[in-house]
Design a protein around this motif. Structure first.
Motif, PDB file in Angstrom:
ATOM      1  N   GLY A  15       0.798  -1.218   0.000  1.00  0.00           N
ATOM      2  CA  GLY A  15       0.000   0.000   0.000  1.00  0.00           C
ATOM      3  C   GLY A  15       0.829   1.266   0.000  1.00  0.00           C
ATOM      4  O   GLY A  15       0.301   2.362  -0.218  1.00  0.00           O
ATOM      5  N   SER A  17       4.357   3.712  -1.059  1.00  0.00           N
ATOM      6  CA  SER A  17       4.853   4.298  -2.300  1.00  0.00           C
ATOM      7  C   SER A  17       6.370   4.390  -2.275  1.00  0.00           C
ATOM      8  O   SER A  17       6.989   4.488  -1.212  1.00  0.00           O
ATOM      9  CB  SER A  17       4.279   5.704  -2.495  1.00  0.00           C
ATOM     10  OG  SER A  17       2.873   5.676  -2.584  1.00  0.00           O
ATOM     11  N   ARG A  67      -1.034   2.578 -11.266  1.00  0.00           N
ATOM     12  CA  ARG A  67      -0.324   2.649  -9.988  1.00  0.00           C
ATOM     13  C   ARG A  67       1.054   3.292 -10.142  1.00  0.00           C
ATOM     14  O   ARG A  67       1.639   3.720  -9.156  1.00  0.00           O
ATOM     15  CB  ARG A  67      -0.151   1.249  -9.390  1.00  0.00           C
ATOM     16  CG  ARG A  67      -1.441   0.528  -9.104  1.00  0.00           C
ATOM     17  CD  ARG A  67      -1.209  -0.759  -8.317  1.00  0.00           C
ATOM     18  NE  ARG A  67      -0.424  -1.739  -9.042  1.00  0.00           N
ATOM     19  CZ  ARG A  67       0.745  -2.231  -8.636  1.00  0.00           C
ATOM     20  NH1 ARG A  67       1.274  -1.814  -7.494  1.00  0.00           N
ATOM     21  NH2 ARG A  67       1.385  -3.138  -9.358  1.00  0.00           N
ATOM     22  N   ASN A  84       2.914   3.703  -6.642  1.00  0.00           N
ATOM     23  CA  ASN A  84       1.938   3.823  -5.562  1.00  0.00           C
ATOM     24  C   ASN A  84       1.213   2.492  -5.361  1.00  0.00           C
ATOM     25  O   ASN A  84       1.261   1.610  -6.214  1.00  0.00           O
ATOM     26  CB  ASN A  84       0.922   4.913  -5.894  1.00  0.00           C
ATOM     27  CG  ASN A  84       1.539   6.281  -5.985  1.00  0.00           C
ATOM     28  OD1 ASN A  84       2.367   6.672  -5.162  1.00  0.00           O
ATOM     29  ND2 ASN A  84       1.139   7.039  -7.007  1.00  0.00           N
ATOM     30  N   SER A  85       0.524   2.392  -4.248  1.00  0.00           N
ATOM     31  CA  SER A  85      -0.281   1.193  -3.942  1.00  0.00           C
ATOM     32  C   SER A  85       0.521  -0.073  -4.180  1.00  0.00           C
ATOM     33  O   SER A  85       0.045  -1.013  -4.839  1.00  0.00           O
ATOM     34  CB  SER A  85      -1.550   1.199  -4.803  1.00  0.00           C
ATOM     35  OG  SER A  85      -2.303   2.365  -4.567  1.00  0.00           O
ATOM     36  N   LYS A  87       2.333  -3.614  -4.024  1.00  0.00           N
ATOM     37  CA  LYS A  87       1.880  -4.939  -3.643  1.00  0.00           C
ATOM     38  C   LYS A  87       3.092  -5.849  -3.434  1.00  0.00           C
ATOM     39  O   LYS A  87       4.157  -5.601  -4.023  1.00  0.00           O
ATOM     40  CB  LYS A  87       1.006  -5.533  -4.747  1.00  0.00           C
ATOM     41  CG  LYS A  87      -0.160  -4.661  -5.169  1.00  0.00           C
ATOM     42  CD  LYS A  87      -0.875  -5.277  -6.364  1.00  0.00           C
ATOM     43  CE  LYS A  87      -2.022  -4.395  -6.839  1.00  0.00           C
ATOM     44  NZ  LYS A  87      -2.716  -5.000  -8.015  1.00  0.00           N
TER      45      LYS A  87
END
Length: 123
Positions: A15, A17, A67, A84-85, A87
């Protein structure tokens, strides 16, 4: 001399960055398309994103679309990948590369490479 040097990798929680940077060394790549690739353990290197020589065109792998944002600053001879975001499956060594053409949107024709920066995403 390695023509491109990556930085900005590290350990981040899912979640989160990161912004990766790519610095040109010994020459300018302001007329070349640039891209980012990644290689996870036990997997082949894969294309992540590309930007044209002027920065006005970009392309992304489906796995990161929405993302990630690729950009460049030719005045500083720098390239960037904002992620970003993040995983856990984004964990990989990330490589910056430059192509001999003005824009290579599908990961082909890259002849100049950095040594990579590790990105680890914890769950």
């Amino acid at each position: 001399q390695v023509p491109l040097v990556e930085s900005g990798g590290g350990l981040v929680q899912a979640g989160g960055s990161l912004r990766l940077s790519c610095a040109a060394r010994g020459r300018t790549f302001s007329s070349n398309g640039m891209g980012w690739f990644r290689q996870a353990p036990g997997k082949e290197r894969e294309f992540v994103a590309a930007v044209s020589w002027s920065g006005d065109r970009t392309s992304y792998a489906d796995s990161v679309k929405g993302r990630c944002t690729i950009s460049r600053d030719n005045a500083k001879n720098m390239g960037y990948l904002l992620m970003n975001s993040l995983k856990p499956e984004d964990t990989a060594v990330y490589y910056c590369a430059a192509t001999v053409s003005r824009f290579s949107p599908y990961g082909q024709g890259y002849e100049y490479w950095g040594q990579g920066t590790q990105v680890t995403v914890s769950s």
